[in-house]
Design an enzyme around this catalytic site. Structure first.
Site, PDB file in Angstrom:
ATOM      1  N   ASP A 126      32.918  40.632  16.598  1.00  0.00           N
ATOM      2  CA  ASP A 126      32.323  39.576  15.775  1.00  0.00           C
ATOM      3  C   ASP A 126      31.528  40.251  14.659  1.00  0.00           C
ATOM      4  O   ASP A 126      30.761  41.175  14.923  1.00  0.00           O
ATOM      5  CB  ASP A 126      31.391  38.701  16.631  1.00  0.00           C
ATOM      6  CG  ASP A 126      31.033  37.379  15.960  1.00  0.00           C
ATOM      7  OD1 ASP A 126      30.928  37.345  14.709  1.00  0.00           O
ATOM      8  OD2 ASP A 126      30.845  36.385  16.686  1.00  0.00           O
ATOM      9  N   ASN A 186      34.618  42.541  10.613  1.00  0.00           N
ATOM     10  CA  ASN A 186      35.495  41.401  10.359  1.00  0.00           C
ATOM     11  C   ASN A 186      36.950  41.850  10.501  1.00  0.00           C
ATOM     12  O   ASN A 186      37.382  42.781   9.809  1.00  0.00           O
ATOM     13  CB  ASN A 186      35.219  40.885   8.935  1.00  0.00           C
ATOM     14  CG  ASN A 186      35.903  39.555   8.669  1.00  0.00           C
ATOM     15  OD1 ASN A 186      36.952  39.255   9.245  1.00  0.00           O
ATOM     16  ND2 ASN A 186      35.315  38.750   7.808  1.00  0.00           N
ATOM     17  N   CYS A 223      53.478  30.704  19.666  1.00  0.00           N
ATOM     18  CA  CYS A 223      52.345  31.491  19.175  1.00  0.00           C
ATOM     19  C   CYS A 223      51.584  30.639  18.161  1.00  0.00           C
ATOM     20  O   CYS A 223      51.969  29.514  17.857  1.00  0.00           O
ATOM     21  CB  CYS A 223      52.815  32.803  18.560  1.00  0.00           C
ATOM     22  SG  CYS A 223      53.387  32.677  16.865  1.00  0.00           S
ATOM     23  N   CYS A 252      53.782  29.730  15.300  1.00  0.00           N
ATOM     24  CA  CYS A 252      54.839  28.749  15.637  1.00  0.00           C
ATOM     25  C   CYS A 252      54.324  27.336  15.401  1.00  0.00           C
ATOM     26  O   CYS A 252      54.996  26.505  14.812  1.00  0.00           O
ATOM     27  CB  CYS A 252      55.213  28.834  17.107  1.00  0.00           C
ATOM     28  SG  CYS A 252      56.159  30.258  17.617  1.00  0.00           S
ATOM     29  N   CYS A 274      24.404  24.051  10.547  1.00  0.00           N
ATOM     30  CA  CYS A 274      25.448  24.114  11.555  1.00  0.00           C
ATOM     31  C   CYS A 274      26.166  22.774  11.575  1.00  0.00           C
ATOM     32  O   CYS A 274      25.547  21.737  11.749  1.00  0.00           O
ATOM     33  CB  CYS A 274      24.789  24.405  12.899  1.00  0.00           C
ATOM     34  SG  CYS A 274      25.794  23.963  14.261  1.00  0.00           S
TER      35      CYS A 274
HETATM   36 ZN   LIG Z   1      55.628  32.241  16.777  1.00  0.00          ZN
END
Ligand SMILES: [Zn+2]
Length: 239
Positions: A28, A74, A151, A154, A175
């Site tokens: 992070d 990052n 995935c 996809c 926030c």
């Molecule tokens: Zn995929």
């Protein structure tokens, strides 16, 4: 006195072993802000620390037996960072040089999800995606097994696909999510599925949605898309 100290140590070790997670790698780039306090487990005195450093301190106090490895960078902006992420996924397992058992995506933007999806497709790494919508009343978890299930390229989760606000800049110090409980529920579902998956019990939904206003938890399976944009996803499907 000594006896009770020893007993506390024993209890701590039992707690550490109870879930069987031996090592956590955390990535992070962000810093802790006071605006995070309503919904994350950070504490006010940790403001301005890197999130990975603050999280490691808190978690180490809870369970000193878990190995932690933290990286404050990052993964979407610097190629070397992305490559380092890939190398830690393939070599950062509990046993050095072995891959991790599972990667988790707990991010708030499309680019980071895409980076994790790309890395995991290339490595054939199993991973779980999670997220809460901008208005914080719905969320999802999704299990990705490269070549076997959809995935991220996809078919991005509906709540993410529909989240048109995600790329607009967030206001400094504000926030957007005001229901910390929705995040807590989704985090709990994610961890529940992590344990079911790693310890091999029960059914792990490939896609589980949480609708907080209706208490509705629809699930579905998603096959990989043979025309997926990610070449590695298509190759994993052929294998
Ligand atoms: Zn995929």
């Amino acid at each position: 006195m000594t006896e009770s100290v020893e007993r506390v140590k024993e209890l701590e070790q039992e707690a550490g072993r109870a879930c069987g997670i031996g090592k956590l790698l955390h990535f992070d780039y962000d810093k802790v802000e006071l605006a995070n306090m309503n919904r994350l487990f950070f504490q006010p005195h940790q403001a301005a620390l890197s999130k990975v450093e603050a999280a490691e301190h808190t978690l180490r106090n809870i369970d000193p037996d878990v190995a932690f490895e933290v990286h404050s960078y990052n993964i979407t902006t610097v190629v070397e960072h992305f490559e380092h992420l890939m190398s830690r996924i393939s070599n950062g397992g509990l046993q050095d040089g072995k891959p991790v058992d599972l990667a988790l995506s707990c991010v708030d933007n499309f680019d980071a999800r895409m980076a994790i999806s790309t890395a995991c497709n290339e490595l054939g790494q199993r991973w779980m995606e999670s997220g809460v919508s901008e208005n914080a009343v719905s969320g999802h978890t999704q299990l990705m097994i490269p070549g076997e299930s959809a995935c991220f390229a996809c078919a991005p989760p509906l709540v993410v696909a529909a989240n048109i606000d995600e790329k607009t800049p967030k206001r400094e110090g504000v926030c957007s999510a005001r229901l910390p409980t929705a995040m807590g529920v989704v985090a709990g579902i994610l961890v529940q599925n992590v344990l079911k998956f790693l310890l091999n019990f029960g059914v792990v939904s490939f896609y589980l949605e949480y609708n907080a206003t209706q208490d509705f938890f629809p699930t579905m399976s998603m096959m990989p898309n043979p025309q997926c944009d990610d070449r590695n996803c298509r190759e994993q499907q052929e294998e």
